[in-house]
Design an enzyme around this catalytic site. Structure first.
Site, mmCIF file in Angstrom:
data_model
loop_
_atom_site.group_PDB
_atom_site.id
_atom_site.type_symbol
_atom_site.label_atom_id
_atom_site.label_comp_id
_atom_site.label_asym_id
_atom_site.label_seq_id
_atom_site.Cartn_x
_atom_site.Cartn_y
_atom_site.Cartn_z
ATOM 1 N N ARG A 193 0.879 -1.179 0.000
ATOM 2 C CA ARG A 193 0.000 0.000 0.000
ATOM 3 C C ARG A 193 0.905 1.214 0.000
ATOM 4 O O ARG A 193 1.693 1.427 0.924
ATOM 5 C CB ARG A 193 -0.903 0.002 1.232
ATOM 6 C CG ARG A 193 -1.555 1.353 1.475
ATOM 7 C CD ARG A 193 -2.653 1.322 2.490
ATOM 8 N NE ARG A 193 -3.825 0.683 1.943
ATOM 9 C CZ ARG A 193 -5.045 0.753 2.486
ATOM 10 N NH1 ARG A 193 -5.230 1.434 3.604
ATOM 11 N NH2 ARG A 193 -6.066 0.154 1.934
ATOM 12 N N ASP A 219 -17.190 7.311 -1.633
ATOM 13 C CA ASP A 219 -15.943 7.171 -0.872
ATOM 14 C C ASP A 219 -15.630 8.532 -0.242
ATOM 15 O O ASP A 219 -16.227 9.557 -0.610
ATOM 16 C CB ASP A 219 -14.810 6.725 -1.816
ATOM 17 C CG ASP A 219 -13.497 6.416 -1.085
ATOM 18 O OD1 ASP A 219 -13.520 6.218 0.150
ATOM 19 O OD2 ASP A 219 -12.444 6.376 -1.756
ATOM 20 N N CYS A 279 -16.276 1.699 0.708
ATOM 21 C CA CYS A 279 -15.094 0.886 1.039
ATOM 22 C C CYS A 279 -14.673 1.063 2.488
ATOM 23 O O CYS A 279 -13.980 0.202 3.030
ATOM 24 C CB CYS A 279 -13.950 1.215 0.090
ATOM 25 S SG CYS A 279 -13.255 2.866 0.287
#
Ligand code: CP
Ligand code: NVA
Length: 301
Positions: free
Chosen positions: A102, A220, A260
């Site tokens: 990430r 989001d 998410c």
């Protein structure tokens, strides 16, 4: 399939095969059936940004598959002191069986794959979030029984989630509509890809238009990791791009809502809509585990 770097790289068949495997792995967990497909394998997890779901799902996933996961924070490793990615890639390839990363730039992930000799999985970059969208597609298919022909709409920032939803949604045969303000559009290369789908793709700055008759409504955070300094100006730009009762009235009566997470209530989504759809949203969060285990088995197995 050697790596899992972005959904633009995947074929429809590869995505569906992963979703089928994810469903099977989820069933094994529910039945308490041992499924040590990655016995003795180690996954390194490089984090240059915060995470709850991604870290917990990859670590638990590797354990359930009979393997091991190693948390590597950029802050406490040489990565944070500037060791070149080309070198990190080659060192980790000598010790691990796979890497999840990430980070900020997509280039970093691509470089890790290029210089290393083991599978690399993208656990979120500024450009995309492919693992999340695999979980989203699994959740939609569970709730709706299919993907093909459904209308998915995304409201808000044209960010990593928007980019991956466009790629994933269109590839599996969904209609995709996106409402973002000017200046916060999805990435040019994703829009270029989407234009090839003709009328199955819509980009607008009018949320109501995007949400019309939608089967799935997604949003989001307005401020993604790394953008904290622009928070005030982003909040101003996205006012009017909230998923609320009025917007949901434009979608189909049985429309799902996905996020998410983490969610910022009363910003991109009202508390009311969030709680009405909490069951779907937390199924989506759980499916991170199952969808990523499918990716792990496919690449490391
Ligand atoms: N959705 C998601 O990727 O969550 P985390 O940032 O907690 O990993
Ligand atoms: N767009 C968000 C997703 C977090 C999971 C971010 O990049 O911060």
């Amino acid at each position: 399939m050697k790596h899992f770097l972005k959904l633009l790289d995947c074929t429809k068949e590869e995505i569906i095969e992963l979703l089928d495997l994810a469903d099977r792995l989820k069933q094994y967990v529910k039945e308490g059936k041992e499924h040590h497909f990655l016995k003795g394998k180690t996954l390194g997890m490089i984090f240059e940004k915060s995470s709850t779901r991604t870290r917990v799902s990859f670590e638990t996933g590797m354990y359930q598959l009979g393997g091991h996961a190693l948390f590597i924070s950029s802050r406490d490793s040489q990565i944070g002191r500037g060791e070149p990615t080309q070198d990190t890639a080659r060192v980790l390839s000598r010790m691990l069986d796979g890497i999840m990363i990430r980070t900020f730039e997509q280039k970093e992930v691509e470089m890790l794959a290029e210089y290393g000799s083991i599978p690399v999985i993208n656990g979120l970059t500024d450009f995309c979030h492919p693992c999340q969208v695999m979980a989203d597609l699994q959740t939609i298919r569970e709730h709706k029984g299919r993907l093909e022909g459904l209308k998915l709409c995304y409201i808000g920032d044209g960010n990593n989630m928007a980019n991956s939803l466009i790629a994933g949604g269109l590839k599996v045969g969904m209609d995709v509509s996106i409402a973002t303000p000017e200046g916060y559009r999805p990435a040019p290369e994703v829009l270029e890809f989407a234009r090839g789908y003709g009328a199955k793709f819509l980009l607008t700055d009018t949320p109501m238009e995007a949400a019309k008759d939608a089967d799935v409504v997604v949003t989001d955070a307005w401020t993604s990791m790394g953008q904290e300094e622009e928070k005030k100006q982003r909040e101003a730009a996205f006012a009017g791009y909230q998923v609320n009762k009025e917007l949901m009235a434009a979608a189909k009566p049985d429309a799902m809502v996905l996020h998410c997470l983490p969610a910022y209530r009363e910003q991109e989504i009202t508390d009311e809509v969030f709680e009405q759809h909490a069951n779907e949203i937390f199924d989506e969060a759980e499916n991170r585990l199952h969808a990523q285990k499918a990716v792990l088995v496919k690449l490391l197995g």
